[in-house]
Design a protein around this motif. Structure first.
Motif, PDB file in Angstrom:
ATOM      1  N   GLU A  19      36.971  31.710  37.775  1.00  0.00           N
ATOM      2  CA  GLU A  19      36.674  30.508  38.560  1.00  0.00           C
ATOM      3  C   GLU A  19      35.302  30.610  39.227  1.00  0.00           C
ATOM      4  O   GLU A  19      35.186  30.690  40.445  1.00  0.00           O
ATOM      5  N   THR A  20      34.250  30.636  38.418  1.00  0.00           N
ATOM      6  CA  THR A  20      32.894  30.699  38.961  1.00  0.00           C
ATOM      7  C   THR A  20      31.998  29.734  38.195  1.00  0.00           C
ATOM      8  O   THR A  20      32.350  29.232  37.135  1.00  0.00           O
ATOM      9  N   LYS A  22      27.417  28.476  37.902  1.00  0.00           N
ATOM     10  CA  LYS A  22      26.056  29.010  38.004  1.00  0.00           C
ATOM     11  C   LYS A  22      25.620  29.253  39.454  1.00  0.00           C
ATOM     12  O   LYS A  22      24.791  30.129  39.713  1.00  0.00           O
ATOM     13  N   GLY A  23      26.196  28.510  40.379  1.00  0.00           N
ATOM     14  CA  GLY A  23      25.839  28.711  41.775  1.00  0.00           C
ATOM     15  C   GLY A  23      26.313  30.021  42.355  1.00  0.00           C
ATOM     16  O   GLY A  23      25.860  30.437  43.433  1.00  0.00           O
ATOM     17  N   ASP A  24      27.211  30.688  41.644  1.00  0.00           N
ATOM     18  CA  ASP A  24      27.753  31.960  42.132  1.00  0.00           C
ATOM     19  C   ASP A  24      26.939  33.172  41.688  1.00  0.00           C
ATOM     20  O   ASP A  24      27.255  34.296  42.071  1.00  0.00           O
ATOM     21  N   TYR A  25      25.903  32.953  40.878  1.00  0.00           N
ATOM     22  CA  TYR A  25      25.184  34.085  40.293  1.00  0.00           C
ATOM     23  C   TYR A  25      23.711  34.136  40.668  1.00  0.00           C
ATOM     24  O   TYR A  25      22.912  34.777  40.004  1.00  0.00           O
ATOM     25  N   GLY A  26      23.386  33.477  41.759  1.00  0.00           N
ATOM     26  CA  GLY A  26      22.059  33.657  42.327  1.00  0.00           C
ATOM     27  C   GLY A  26      21.040  32.622  41.886  1.00  0.00           C
ATOM     28  O   GLY A  26      21.001  32.207  40.729  1.00  0.00           O
ATOM     29  N   ARG A  27      20.224  32.227  42.854  1.00  0.00           N
ATOM     30  CA  ARG A  27      19.093  31.335  42.610  1.00  0.00           C
ATOM     31  C   ARG A  27      17.813  32.148  42.780  1.00  0.00           C
ATOM     32  O   ARG A  27      17.573  32.707  43.845  1.00  0.00           O
ATOM     33  N   VAL A  28      17.016  32.200  41.734  1.00  0.00           N
ATOM     34  CA  VAL A  28      15.845  33.083  41.696  1.00  0.00           C
ATOM     35  C   VAL A  28      14.573  32.254  41.555  1.00  0.00           C
ATOM     36  O   VAL A  28      14.505  31.358  40.706  1.00  0.00           O
ATOM     37  N   ALA A  53      21.064  35.570  35.980  1.00  0.00           N
ATOM     38  CA  ALA A  53      20.851  34.739  37.168  1.00  0.00           C
ATOM     39  C   ALA A  53      21.366  33.328  36.906  1.00  0.00           C
ATOM     40  O   ALA A  53      21.173  32.762  35.825  1.00  0.00           O
ATOM     41  N   GLY A  54      22.011  32.733  37.903  1.00  0.00           N
ATOM     42  CA  GLY A  54      22.579  31.411  37.728  1.00  0.00           C
ATOM     43  C   GLY A  54      21.537  30.336  37.518  1.00  0.00           C
ATOM     44  O   GLY A  54      21.679  29.466  36.655  1.00  0.00           O
ATOM     45  N   LEU A  55      20.482  30.385  38.319  1.00  0.00           N
ATOM     46  CA  LEU A  55      19.398  29.411  38.237  1.00  0.00           C
ATOM     47  C   LEU A  55      18.069  30.133  38.410  1.00  0.00           C
ATOM     48  O   LEU A  55      17.897  30.895  39.361  1.00  0.00           O
ATOM     49  N   VAL A  56      17.135  29.892  37.513  1.00  0.00           N
ATOM     50  CA  VAL A  56      15.822  30.525  37.564  1.00  0.00           C
ATOM     51  C   VAL A  56      14.747  29.448  37.588  1.00  0.00           C
ATOM     52  O   VAL A  56      14.723  28.567  36.728  1.00  0.00           O
ATOM     53  N   SER A  57      13.862  29.535  38.578  1.00  0.00           N
ATOM     54  CA  SER A  57      12.710  28.639  38.664  1.00  0.00           C
ATOM     55  C   SER A  57      11.439  29.466  38.647  1.00  0.00           C
ATOM     56  O   SER A  57      11.374  30.540  39.255  1.00  0.00           O
ATOM     57  N   VAL A  58      10.432  28.961  37.946  1.00  0.00           N
ATOM     58  CA  VAL A  58       9.135  29.628  37.853  1.00  0.00           C
ATOM     59  C   VAL A  58       8.092  28.758  38.527  1.00  0.00           C
ATOM     60  O   VAL A  58       7.947  27.577  38.192  1.00  0.00           O
ATOM     61  N   ALA A  59       7.375  29.315  39.479  1.00  0.00           N
ATOM     62  CA  ALA A  59       6.228  28.640  40.096  1.00  0.00           C
ATOM     63  C   ALA A  59       4.969  29.275  39.538  1.00  0.00           C
ATOM     64  O   ALA A  59       4.686  30.441  39.800  1.00  0.00           O
ATOM     65  N   GLY A  60       4.239  28.509  38.730  1.00  0.00           N
ATOM     66  CA  GLY A  60       3.052  29.058  38.086  1.00  0.00           C
ATOM     67  C   GLY A  60       1.989  27.997  37.875  1.00  0.00           C
ATOM     68  O   GLY A  60       2.148  26.838  38.301  1.00  0.00           O
ATOM     69  N   HIS A  61       0.918  28.383  37.223  1.00  0.00           N
ATOM     70  CA  HIS A  61      -0.153  27.439  36.901  1.00  0.00           C
ATOM     71  C   HIS A  61       0.367  26.434  35.876  1.00  0.00           C
ATOM     72  O   HIS A  61       1.101  26.782  34.950  1.00  0.00           O
ATOM     73  N   HIS A  62      -0.054  25.179  36.028  1.00  0.00           N
ATOM     74  CA  HIS A  62       0.509  24.117  35.197  1.00  0.00           C
ATOM     75  C   HIS A  62       0.266  24.318  33.706  1.00  0.00           C
ATOM     76  O   HIS A  62       1.023  23.794  32.873  1.00  0.00           O
ATOM     77  N   MET A 225      19.960  40.829  42.039  1.00  0.00           N
ATOM     78  CA  MET A 225      20.140  40.708  43.493  1.00  0.00           C
ATOM     79  C   MET A 225      21.244  39.709  43.842  1.00  0.00           C
ATOM     80  O   MET A 225      21.955  39.870  44.834  1.00  0.00           O
ATOM     81  N   GLY A 226      21.363  38.656  43.037  1.00  0.00           N
ATOM     82  CA  GLY A 226      22.355  37.624  43.328  1.00  0.00           C
ATOM     83  C   GLY A 226      23.709  37.878  42.707  1.00  0.00           C
ATOM     84  O   GLY A 226      24.600  37.033  42.830  1.00  0.00           O
ATOM     85  N   GLN A 227      23.883  39.033  42.054  1.00  0.00           N
ATOM     86  CA  GLN A 227      25.136  39.283  41.343  1.00  0.00           C
ATOM     87  C   GLN A 227      25.856  40.555  41.763  1.00  0.00           C
ATOM     88  O   GLN A 227      27.083  40.624  41.653  1.00  0.00           O
TER      89      GLN A 227
END
Length: 280
Positions: A19-20, A22-28, A53-62, A225-227
């Motif tokens: 019962e899990t 993507k929100g249970d496995y960390g936002r990176v 990781a449940g959710l991965v976001s990348v902040a980088g050059h466009h 870290m989130g798991q």
């Protein structure tokens, strides 16, 4: 000194509960990848996504947006020059990695300052690569978050302002305590300094001596870290799996690529989650 062994790792990697989501496995959040070094942040992102990781976001050059989405459609993208938006969303993440392919220009300096100022006590901040070089200047406030550095030997010299020939385990441990941080000192046999403990990795191979290996490891640390239960478990598990997979692949390959290591992570997480301390 303690050894990072398969038996130790097996105790930390659990099977996923039914019962899990993507929100249970960390936002990176991964910050880096300027217009010349986009591959670094993409490899870090691959390490994070493949580590579960449940959710991965990348902040980088466009300029890296299309390459990231072509390679890794699971990751979301943020233009790292949109500082107002980054400040707004930063508190949403469990772990923040900054440094792979970041560069050393004014934008990079401002991004590191932003993370140092706005990271919260319940977050984990991993500083890697160019982020370490910038942080070593001493012009940045220590983040309120739990802090992890992942230097190789030259970056460790910059961070400690000490020639590595004059450093031993006790001095390294003292520096880690002074920085109030976990130190992953990357080498042929990586050592991890955590509080009063020193852990040594017993795996690794020169076949892994390829650009991008450290970026992949940093992404793995951020994801785990989130798991796992503690930052200590996340760091040691990432260090172990990274080298263990590389050494296993090197039995049949002269050179092992970072992307090849990343692709194998889900299989080895599965393997180690289903054992009782003996993965063989």
């Amino acid at each position: 000194m303690k050894k990072i062994t398969p038996k130790v790792i097996c105790a930390w990697i659990n099977q996923r509960d039914e019962e899990t989501n993507k929100g249970d496995y960390g936002r990176v959040l991964l910050i880096g990848g300027n217009e010349r070094l986009g591959g670094a942040i993409i490899m870090a992102a691959q390490g994070a996504v493949y580590s579960g990781a449940g959710l991965v976001s990348v902040a980088g050059h466009h300029v890296n947006r299309s390459a990231l989405h072509a390679r890794l459609p699971e990751a979301m993208f943020i233009d790292y020059t949109d500082f107002d938006y980054l400040i707004e969303v930063l508190p949403r993440f469990d772990s923040i990695l900054i440094g792979p392919g970041l560069g050393l220009d004014e934008t990079a300096q401002n991004l590191l300052a932003l993370v140092c100022e706005y990271a919260t006590p319940n977050q984990r901040v991993i500083i890697d690569g160019d982020g370490i070089t910038l942080y070593a200047t001493g012009d940045y406030a220590k983040p309120k978050a739990a802090l992890i550095f992942t230097p190789h030997r030259i970056e460790w010299e910059r961070l400690t302002h000490t020639d590595t020939e004059n450093l031993d385990d006790m001095k390294n441990q003292d520096f880690a305590a002074e920085m109030d941080a976990i130190i992953v000192l990357k080498d042929h046999r990586t050592r991890v300094y955590i509080g009063e403990d020193i852990w040594q990795n017993i795996y690794g191979t020169p076949a892994m001596a390829t650009g991008g290996m450290g970026d992949t490891l940093a992404g793995m640390i951020a994801a785990l870290m989130g798991q796992l239960d503690t930052p200590k478990h996340a760091v040691l598990t990432a260090v172990f799996l990274h080298s263990y997979i590389g050494e296993t692949l090197a039995k049949k390959k002269y050179v092992v690529l970072p992307t090849e290591v990343a692709e194998q992570i889900p299989f080895y997480l599965k393997k180690f989650s289903e054992t009782d301390g003996n993965p063989y």
